[in-house]
Design an enzyme around this catalytic site. Structure first.
Site, PDB file in Angstrom:
ATOM      1  N   LYS A 115       0.861  -1.181   0.000  1.00  0.00           N
ATOM      2  CA  LYS A 115       0.000   0.000   0.000  1.00  0.00           C
ATOM      3  C   LYS A 115       0.894   1.227   0.000  1.00  0.00           C
ATOM      4  O   LYS A 115       2.049   1.152   0.461  1.00  0.00           O
ATOM      5  CB  LYS A 115      -0.863  -0.023   1.271  1.00  0.00           C
ATOM      6  CG  LYS A 115      -2.139   0.771   1.184  1.00  0.00           C
ATOM      7  CD  LYS A 115      -3.293  -0.005   0.572  1.00  0.00           C
ATOM      8  CE  LYS A 115      -4.530   0.851   0.472  1.00  0.00           C
ATOM      9  NZ  LYS A 115      -5.671   0.120  -0.075  1.00  0.00           N
ATOM     10  N   GLY A 217     -23.257   4.021  -2.366  1.00  0.00           N
ATOM     11  CA  GLY A 217     -22.190   4.397  -3.293  1.00  0.00           C
ATOM     12  C   GLY A 217     -22.045   3.372  -4.405  1.00  0.00           C
ATOM     13  O   GLY A 217     -22.981   2.640  -4.743  1.00  0.00           O
TER      14      GLY A 217
HETATM   15  P1  NAD Z   1     -18.349   5.160  -2.346  1.00  0.00           P
HETATM   16  O1  NAD Z   1     -17.583   6.338  -1.885  1.00  0.00           O
HETATM   17  O2  NAD Z   1     -18.797   5.103  -3.763  1.00  0.00           O
HETATM   18  O3  NAD Z   1     -19.653   4.961  -1.432  1.00  0.00           O
HETATM   19  C1  NAD Z   1     -19.673   5.114  -0.066  1.00  0.00           C
HETATM   20  C2  NAD Z   1     -21.036   5.663   0.297  1.00  0.00           C
HETATM   21  O4  NAD Z   1     -21.151   5.694   1.716  1.00  0.00           O
HETATM   22  C3  NAD Z   1     -21.248   7.091  -0.190  1.00  0.00           C
HETATM   23  O5  NAD Z   1     -22.470   7.154  -0.912  1.00  0.00           O
HETATM   24  C4  NAD Z   1     -21.329   7.907   1.101  1.00  0.00           C
HETATM   25  O6  NAD Z   1     -22.205   9.017   1.006  1.00  0.00           O
HETATM   26  C5  NAD Z   1     -21.858   6.873   2.066  1.00  0.00           C
HETATM   27  N1  NAD Z   1     -21.634   7.203   3.471  1.00  0.00           N
HETATM   28  C6  NAD Z   1     -20.580   7.836   4.035  1.00  0.00           C
HETATM   29  N2  NAD Z   1     -20.771   7.951   5.360  1.00  0.00           N
HETATM   30  C7  NAD Z   1     -21.948   7.370   5.646  1.00  0.00           C
HETATM   31  C8  NAD Z   1     -22.696   7.165   6.842  1.00  0.00           C
HETATM   32  N3  NAD Z   1     -22.245   7.596   8.026  1.00  0.00           N
HETATM   33  N4  NAD Z   1     -23.864   6.524   6.766  1.00  0.00           N
HETATM   34  C9  NAD Z   1     -24.334   6.093   5.574  1.00  0.00           C
HETATM   35  N5  NAD Z   1     -23.692   6.246   4.408  1.00  0.00           N
HETATM   36  C10 NAD Z   1     -22.508   6.892   4.446  1.00  0.00           C
HETATM   37  O7  NAD Z   1     -17.444   3.897  -1.978  1.00  0.00           O
HETATM   38  P2  NAD Z   1     -17.555   2.434  -2.594  1.00  0.00           P
HETATM   39  O8  NAD Z   1     -16.584   2.313  -3.696  1.00  0.00           O
HETATM   40  O9  NAD Z   1     -18.981   2.093  -2.813  1.00  0.00           O
HETATM   41  O10 NAD Z   1     -16.963   1.564  -1.385  1.00  0.00           O
HETATM   42  C11 NAD Z   1     -17.745   1.326  -0.241  1.00  0.00           C
HETATM   43  C12 NAD Z   1     -16.890   0.687   0.833  1.00  0.00           C
HETATM   44  O11 NAD Z   1     -16.346  -0.536   0.347  1.00  0.00           O
HETATM   45  C13 NAD Z   1     -15.693   1.524   1.251  1.00  0.00           C
HETATM   46  O12 NAD Z   1     -15.460   1.322   2.621  1.00  0.00           O
HETATM   47  C14 NAD Z   1     -14.553   0.936   0.450  1.00  0.00           C
HETATM   48  O13 NAD Z   1     -13.310   1.128   1.095  1.00  0.00           O
HETATM   49  C15 NAD Z   1     -14.924  -0.521   0.431  1.00  0.00           C
HETATM   50  N6  NAD Z   1     -14.378  -1.245  -0.718  1.00  0.00           N
HETATM   51  C16 NAD Z   1     -14.666  -0.835  -1.967  1.00  0.00           C
HETATM   52  C17 NAD Z   1     -14.166  -1.537  -3.062  1.00  0.00           C
HETATM   53  C18 NAD Z   1     -14.480  -1.120  -4.470  1.00  0.00           C
HETATM   54  O14 NAD Z   1     -14.213  -1.897  -5.396  1.00  0.00           O
HETATM   55  N7  NAD Z   1     -15.060   0.052  -4.674  1.00  0.00           N
HETATM   56  C19 NAD Z   1     -13.364  -2.672  -2.856  1.00  0.00           C
HETATM   57  C20 NAD Z   1     -13.098  -3.097  -1.552  1.00  0.00           C
HETATM   58  C21 NAD Z   1     -13.614  -2.356  -0.491  1.00  0.00           C
END
Ligand code: NAD
Length: 390
Positions: A115, A217
């Site tokens: 990382k 998200g």
């Molecule tokens: P994203 O930023 O698109 O979506 C996250 C959503 O969470 C946003 O809509 C945001 O408004 C919402 N949010 C933030 N705080 C909040 C709260 N207190 N209550 C409710 N909703 C809240 O991110 P993503 O790509 O959808 O990823 C989601 C999670 O999964 C993250 O933790 C990310 O690290 C993890 N993740 C993502 C991937 C990937 O491929 N995108 C892979 C592994 C892990």
């Protein structure tokens, strides 16, 4: 020479515990507290290498951590964040890189864990020169570290890094990459959730189950689509009303709940897809679900304490690093020639791996996160014992 002095002189300080690169010499004086902290922290979890990157003209201050390369090159994203201190940045990069080792090992990938963090404000401090310079530092590791997008980064930065090094994954499709990994991550979470349902309820059918999804998200939305399609009752929350409204317009059966109300909602499955550490002392008293299965990284505020507490409460926890591996599986396919169908197929294997981990957890009477950690460690040590090394 102290660590700090040397960092100033060379602008590029590498600290190694592996025998393929030369370790730096650090003499012990009262001023070497930083180096002692770094080395002892590396020793604690067997990190192989940490590269400190400093570039005055661009203002780049970054740390790249390579945790373990037994299975392959260390793949993991670069995060840009305004860390309050170097110590905080170091803590984060060591923790995150180790997490990537476990995630890839468990997903059966021939990848190690790494990382990078860039200390700075992603809204105001990004420049092309900074990311090209960062790309040169990544390149200096000769492919032992492959970077990708993480918090604070966008396609623009990845494109600039790519100008200086081929060791980048998760690029847009038009650049020969695998594109947005979120749909694949969502599919893996869905498969992992079904495996958890099979273990908890004796059937992996989610039809009629109530699933509380936190976060509308990229991953949350795609997951809701799978759940609605299968006939689950979806409760959805987010802090952005517009995102919720858009999903509600597309899928009217979804019920919207207030952000904090999700923890008290009557639901079978809680699916954290927004933030880390949402399983904590406070929420544990409130959650009434029997399964937790979501995409967010580091869902347990304290892995040992809350992992054990969930087991004692009879809540089946699908470890995040096990079921959210679809994204890294997708990235890994870029290295072999991207094949979307193959990436989805390999992601589907999360179902079987999760069943195996849940069974080991039950057989051994240990929390699921621990069973998952042990499975990852077993794979790495068996390769090491067989003399198979990247
Ligand atoms: P994203 O930023 O698109 O979506 C996250 C959503 O969470 C946003 O809509 C945001 O408004 C919402 N949010 C933030 N705080 C909040 C709260 N207190 N209550 C409710 N909703 C809240 O991110 P993503 O790509 O959808 O990823 C989601 C999670 O999964 C993250 O933790 C990310 O690290 C993890 N993740 C993502 C991937 C990937 O491929 N995108 C892979 C592994 C892990």
């Amino acid at each position: 020479m102290t660590f700090v002095d040397r960092q100033r002189v060379t602008q590029h300080t590498r600290i190694d515990t592996c025998d393929t690169t030369e370790p730096i010499m650090v003499t012990t004086t009262t001023k070497t507290a930083t180096s002692e902290l770094v080395l002892s922290r590396m020793e604690k979890h067997d990190h192989e290498e940490v590269l400190f990157c400093f570039d005055r003209p661009t203002g780049l201050r970054a740390i790249i951590a390579i945790h373990d390369t037994t299975l392959g090159p260390a793949l993991g994203g670069t995060r840009m964040w305004p860390y309050a201190s170097e110590a905080e940045a170091l803590h984060d990069v060591l923790r995150l890189s180790r997490g990537m080792t476990y995630k890839s090992a468990l997903a059966g990938l021939d990848l190690g864990g790494g990382k990078a963090v860039i200390i700075g404000d992603a809204r105001t401090q990004k420049t092309e020169a900074m990311f090209r310079r960062f790309g040169q530092f990544v390149h200096s590791l000769n492919g032992r570290y492959i970077t990708a997008e993480d918090v604070g980064m966008s396609t623009t930065e990845m494109v600039n890094i790519r100008k200086e090094t081929p060791h980048v994954a998760g690029l847009p499709m038009e650049m020969g990459g695998s594109g947005d990994p979120s749909p694949v991550t969502a599919y893996g979470v869905y498969c992992g959730m079904k495996a958890a349902a099979h273990t908890a309820y004796g059937s992996d059918a989610l039809k009629g189950r109530t699933v509380g999804v936190q976060g509308a998200g990229n991953v949350g939305k795609a997951l809701v689509e799978y759940l609605v399609k299968e006939g689950a009752n979806v409760l959805l929350t987010d802090i952005h009303a517009d995102k919720l409204a858009a999903i509600k317009a597309e899928m009217p059966s979804v019920q919207i709940v207030e952000p904090d109300a999700i923890y008290d909602a009557a639901m079978d499955i809680y699916s954290p897809c927004a933030l880390g550490a949402t399983v904590n002392d406070d929420t544990l008293k409130r959650l009434k679900c029997s399964v937790i299965a979501g995409a967010a990284n580091n869902q347990l505020a304290d892995e040992a304490q809350h992992g054990k507490a969930l087991m004692e409460k009879g809540i089946l926890y699908a470890p995040d690093f096990l079921i959210n591996a679809g994204g890294i599986i997708n990235c890994a396919w870029e290295r072999k020639g991207y094949n979307a169908t193959a990436a989805m197929k390999q992601t589907e294997a999360i179902y079987d791996t999760a069943l195996r981990i849940f069974k080991a957890s039950a057989d051994l009477g240990i929390p699921t996160y621990l069973a998952a950690n042990q499975a990852a460690e077993d794979r790495i040590s068996s390769m090491r014992a067989a003399g198979i090394r990247f």
